[in-house]
Design a protein around this motif. Sequence first.
Motif, PDB file in Angstrom:
ATOM      1  N   LEU A  79       0.820  -1.213   0.000  1.00  0.00           N
ATOM      2  CA  LEU A  79       0.000   0.000   0.000  1.00  0.00           C
ATOM      3  C   LEU A  79       0.858   1.269   0.000  1.00  0.00           C
ATOM      4  O   LEU A  79       0.588   2.216  -0.752  1.00  0.00           O
ATOM      5  CB  LEU A  79      -0.965   0.012   1.183  1.00  0.00           C
ATOM      6  CG  LEU A  79      -1.870   1.238   1.274  1.00  0.00           C
ATOM      7  CD1 LEU A  79      -2.753   1.369   0.032  1.00  0.00           C
ATOM      8  CD2 LEU A  79      -2.723   1.188   2.541  1.00  0.00           C
ATOM      9  N   PHE A  80       1.896   1.295   0.832  1.00  0.00           N
ATOM     10  CA  PHE A  80       2.758   2.474   0.856  1.00  0.00           C
ATOM     11  C   PHE A  80       3.381   2.722  -0.514  1.00  0.00           C
ATOM     12  O   PHE A  80       3.393   3.855  -0.997  1.00  0.00           O
ATOM     13  CB  PHE A  80       3.871   2.336   1.912  1.00  0.00           C
ATOM     14  CG  PHE A  80       4.905   3.416   1.789  1.00  0.00           C
ATOM     15  CD1 PHE A  80       4.647   4.685   2.275  1.00  0.00           C
ATOM     16  CD2 PHE A  80       6.114   3.172   1.151  1.00  0.00           C
ATOM     17  CE1 PHE A  80       5.591   5.703   2.136  1.00  0.00           C
ATOM     18  CE2 PHE A  80       7.060   4.173   1.010  1.00  0.00           C
ATOM     19  CZ  PHE A  80       6.801   5.444   1.505  1.00  0.00           C
ATOM     20  N   LEU A  83       0.813   4.098  -2.983  1.00  0.00           N
ATOM     21  CA  LEU A  83       0.540   5.518  -2.730  1.00  0.00           C
ATOM     22  C   LEU A  83       1.727   6.393  -3.124  1.00  0.00           C
ATOM     23  O   LEU A  83       1.550   7.465  -3.719  1.00  0.00           O
ATOM     24  CB  LEU A  83       0.172   5.733  -1.262  1.00  0.00           C
ATOM     25  CG  LEU A  83      -1.146   5.110  -0.814  1.00  0.00           C
ATOM     26  CD1 LEU A  83      -1.334   5.269   0.690  1.00  0.00           C
ATOM     27  CD2 LEU A  83      -2.313   5.710  -1.579  1.00  0.00           C
ATOM     28  N   CYS A  86       1.774   6.664  -6.838  1.00  0.00           N
ATOM     29  CA  CYS A  86       0.746   7.612  -7.296  1.00  0.00           C
ATOM     30  C   CYS A  86       1.241   9.053  -7.168  1.00  0.00           C
ATOM     31  O   CYS A  86       1.104   9.848  -8.106  1.00  0.00           O
ATOM     32  CB  CYS A  86      -0.546   7.447  -6.489  1.00  0.00           C
ATOM     33  SG  CYS A  86      -1.478   5.968  -6.869  1.00  0.00           S
ATOM     34  N   PHE A  87       1.800   9.371  -6.000  1.00  0.00           N
ATOM     35  CA  PHE A  87       2.342  10.715  -5.790  1.00  0.00           C
ATOM     36  C   PHE A  87       3.441  11.014  -6.802  1.00  0.00           C
ATOM     37  O   PHE A  87       3.459  12.071  -7.443  1.00  0.00           O
ATOM     38  CB  PHE A  87       2.888  10.857  -4.360  1.00  0.00           C
ATOM     39  CG  PHE A  87       3.687  12.111  -4.157  1.00  0.00           C
ATOM     40  CD1 PHE A  87       3.056  13.336  -4.034  1.00  0.00           C
ATOM     41  CD2 PHE A  87       5.075  12.048  -4.114  1.00  0.00           C
ATOM     42  CE1 PHE A  87       3.804  14.497  -3.864  1.00  0.00           C
ATOM     43  CE2 PHE A  87       5.836  13.204  -3.942  1.00  0.00           C
ATOM     44  CZ  PHE A  87       5.195  14.442  -3.814  1.00  0.00           C
TER      45      PHE A  87
END
Length: 143
Positions: A79-80, A83, A86-87
């Motif tokens: 998950l990290f 994310l 994505c950033f």
Amino acid sequence: MAGSLVVFAGILFIIYSFYFIKIIKGSPEEFESEMMQGLAAWIISRGAKAKGQLWGMLFISILAETAYFILAFLTLDNLFMILFTCFFAGYELLHLLLLTYNLAGFFAGRLKLKEIFRWKAERFSALLFFTHSMLVIIVLSFL
């Protein structure tokens, strides 16, 4: 797919490690100045062909980054990392749009060569590439 991403990340890690070290040491300006001098000399040596070749290099960069992010999204399940990816992809989209705009401005005569690159943005991009590629290698090593 994981193997392809590790190879891609390894190449990016090696490429960006040199710039990363300059940034961390607090002396990226000299390196950036050398890059600008090299770019200026290359443009002069290529003449009129430089415009098409620079647009081509930008297009190849966009394709390479797109391939890297697609591989990352298809491969990573942390998950990290999803994310962070994505950033990072969002930042790179804005970064490449700015670079495209500035390159067009340069060829239209609105910007000087030294104004194509916003060095703080380039440094942040380099830090993201270095960090993301290192984390991809570490995360995929534990799969």
